[in-house]
Design an enzyme around this catalytic site. Structure first.
Site, PDB file in Angstrom:
ATOM      1  N   CYS A  35      19.073 -31.714 -16.396  1.00  0.00           N
ATOM      2  CA  CYS A  35      19.236 -30.939 -17.645  1.00  0.00           C
ATOM      3  C   CYS A  35      19.104 -29.442 -17.405  1.00  0.00           C
ATOM      4  O   CYS A  35      19.478 -28.646 -18.255  1.00  0.00           O
ATOM      5  CB  CYS A  35      18.228 -31.391 -18.691  1.00  0.00           C
ATOM      6  N   ASP A  37      16.345 -27.713 -17.227  1.00  0.00           N
ATOM      7  CA  ASP A  37      15.177 -27.112 -17.857  1.00  0.00           C
ATOM      8  C   ASP A  37      14.100 -26.781 -16.822  1.00  0.00           C
ATOM      9  O   ASP A  37      13.972 -27.462 -15.806  1.00  0.00           O
ATOM     10  CB  ASP A  37      14.599 -28.061 -18.916  1.00  0.00           C
ATOM     11  N   CYS A  60      14.176 -27.791 -23.601  1.00  0.00           N
ATOM     12  CA  CYS A  60      14.410 -28.412 -24.902  1.00  0.00           C
ATOM     13  C   CYS A  60      13.119 -28.466 -25.723  1.00  0.00           C
ATOM     14  O   CYS A  60      12.032 -28.178 -25.227  1.00  0.00           O
ATOM     15  CB  CYS A  60      14.936 -29.825 -24.689  1.00  0.00           C
ATOM     16  N   CYS A 104      11.134 -35.168 -20.213  1.00  0.00           N
ATOM     17  CA  CYS A 104      10.633 -33.844 -20.601  1.00  0.00           C
ATOM     18  C   CYS A 104       9.111 -33.784 -20.423  1.00  0.00           C
ATOM     19  O   CYS A 104       8.563 -32.759 -19.999  1.00  0.00           O
ATOM     20  CB  CYS A 104      11.003 -33.538 -22.048  1.00  0.00           C
TER      21      CYS A 104
HETATM   22 FE1  FES Z   1      15.407 -31.451 -19.988  1.00  0.00          FE
HETATM   23 FE2  FES Z   1      14.007 -32.008 -22.135  1.00  0.00          FE
HETATM   24  S1  FES Z   1      16.150 -32.238 -21.881  1.00  0.00           S
HETATM   25  S2  FES Z   1      13.284 -31.237 -20.243  1.00  0.00           S
END
Ligand code: FES
Length: 143
Positions: A35, A37, A60, A104
């Protein structure tokens, strides 16, 4: 039923412990390659107790809520307890996360562990890698 618990929404809208500790004793940064992040945790440690903790999360809402909850869970705690903090404990404290958002909460666990390792490394302290959670167990969440 709502997708996200009230606790998740509360910690997302009003995250605790956001920021930077300039003179941190340990800093851990991790990311999720899928993702994209990123989560960064700063620890202040005295006498084996986490006296302060801050985070920066570029991610997110679930990642922000997980960081916020995780920092609350380890603040004031001895390192022996901090080492044991799992993403499961973070998720439970948040009142649950949807299955596709569990990764996450894994970021929070990984970032805290990375910050602890950094603390031990900076001090030249030996640590038992077995006391750290096995990151291979995260595999399923990373996909
Ligand atoms: Fe990547 Fe939440 S979608 S940490």
């Amino acid at each position: 039923m709502a997708l996200y618990s009230e606790k998740v929404m509360d910690h997302f809208r009003n995250p605790r412990n956001v920021g930077v500790i300039e003179d941190a004793d340990g800093v851990g940064e991790v990311g999720n390659a899928v993702c994209g992040d990123i989560m960064k945790i700063y620890l202040k440690i005295e006498d084996n107790i986490v006296t302060d903790v801050k985070f920066e999360t570029f991610g997110c809402g679930s990642a922000i809520a997980s960081s916020s909850m995780a920092t609350e869970l380890i603040k004031g705690k001895p390192l022996s307890e901090v080492l044991k903090l799992t993403n499961k404990a973070v998720t439970e404290a948040l009142g649950g996360l949807p299955a596709h958002k569990l990764h996450c909460s894994v970021l929070a666990e990984e970032a805290i562990q990375a910050a602890l390792k950094d603390y031990y490394d900076r001090r030249g302290m030996n640590y038992d890698p077995k006391k750290f959670l096995d990151s291979s167990s995260y595999e399923d969440f990373h996909r």
